[in-house]
Scaffold this motif. Structure first.
Motif, PDB file in Angstrom:
ATOM      1  N   ARG A   1     -40.528  27.903   4.098  1.00  0.00           N
ATOM      2  CA  ARG A   1     -39.063  27.984   4.062  1.00  0.00           C
ATOM      3  C   ARG A   1     -38.506  28.192   5.470  1.00  0.00           C
ATOM      4  O   ARG A   1     -38.022  29.266   5.803  1.00  0.00           O
ATOM      5  CB  ARG A   1     -38.616  29.154   3.176  1.00  0.00           C
ATOM      6  CG  ARG A   1     -39.009  29.071   1.736  1.00  0.00           C
ATOM      7  CD  ARG A   1     -38.143  28.189   0.932  1.00  0.00           C
ATOM      8  NE  ARG A   1     -36.781  28.701   0.981  1.00  0.00           N
ATOM      9  CZ  ARG A   1     -35.745  28.032   0.601  1.00  0.00           C
ATOM     10  NH1 ARG A   1     -35.885  26.833   0.132  1.00  0.00           N
ATOM     11  NH2 ARG A   1     -34.537  28.530   0.681  1.00  0.00           N
TER      12      ARG A   1
ATOM     13  N   ALA B   1     -31.082  26.977   5.265  1.00  0.00           N
ATOM     14  CA  ALA B   1     -32.457  26.746   4.784  1.00  0.00           C
ATOM     15  C   ALA B   1     -32.765  25.252   4.880  1.00  0.00           C
ATOM     16  O   ALA B   1     -31.977  24.417   4.444  1.00  0.00           O
ATOM     17  CB  ALA B   1     -32.598  27.223   3.345  1.00  0.00           C
TER      18      ALA B   1
ATOM     19  N   GLN C   1     -35.100  21.886   4.064  1.00  0.00           N
ATOM     20  CA  GLN C   1     -35.933  21.353   2.995  1.00  0.00           C
ATOM     21  C   GLN C   1     -37.264  20.899   3.582  1.00  0.00           C
ATOM     22  O   GLN C   1     -37.297  20.224   4.598  1.00  0.00           O
ATOM     23  CB  GLN C   1     -35.250  20.164   2.318  1.00  0.00           C
ATOM     24  CG  GLN C   1     -33.970  20.519   1.593  1.00  0.00           C
ATOM     25  CD  GLN C   1     -34.216  21.387   0.376  1.00  0.00           C
ATOM     26  OE1 GLN C   1     -35.240  21.267  -0.262  1.00  0.00           O
ATOM     27  NE2 GLN C   1     -33.297  22.277   0.089  1.00  0.00           N
TER      28      GLN C   1
END
Length: 151
Positions: free
Chosen positions: A110, A147, A149
């Motif tokens: 992440r 965040a 991907q």
């Protein structure tokens, strides 16, 4: 098909690698690795030294104490009619610029992209008399985590 280990080894030793193409060989022979020269580092260090000499680190200076202001014997009385209370009636925020700051990989699955945003806030105020207004404009900066991907 079950091949004995010795038979497999014999077949593998008989294999020969393909020849390297001549064009690739010529390119590899003419290529030179690019290495930074030592004088780049020397120039950068000289620039940092000049900056430190030109703008030395902040040092606090102690100045003479400032005497307290003289106390007025009579304070001017303002009428309450001259005082106004202003309340915000309209506010807009405009995004001016976005910059990528970096990527944090605290968790490999992440990753987080840090974005710096620049905003201009316009606020319009109206006085309690219903007529007088004023506008205030202010800039602000925010760091926003986004965040990413991963696949």
């Amino acid at each position: 098909m079950n091949i004995e280990d010795d038979e497999l080894e014999r077949r593998l030793q008989a294999l020969q690698p393909a020849a390297v193409p001549e064009a690739l060989t010529a390119r590899l022979q003419h290529a030179r690795p690019k290495r930074p020269h030592w004088w780049y580092l020397a120039a950068a260090m000289a620039a940092v030294a000049v900056l430190f000499l030109r703008f030395p680190p902040h040092t606090e200076t102690v100045s003479a104490p400032i005497p307290p202001p003289a106390v007025a014997t009579e304070t001017p009385v303002e009428s309450l009619e001259d005082l106004r209370v202003f309340l915000p009636i309209e506010q807009t925020s405009t995004l001016v610029k976005v910059e990528k700051v970096g990527v944090l990989e605290t968790d490999p699955e992440r990753p987080i992209q840090l974005m710096r945003t620049f905003w201009v806030d316009d606020v319009t105020y109206r006085g309690d008399d219903g007529v007088s207004t004023f506008q205030r404009q202010e800039s602000r900066t925010e760091i926003i985590p986004v965040a990413l991907q991963t696949y």
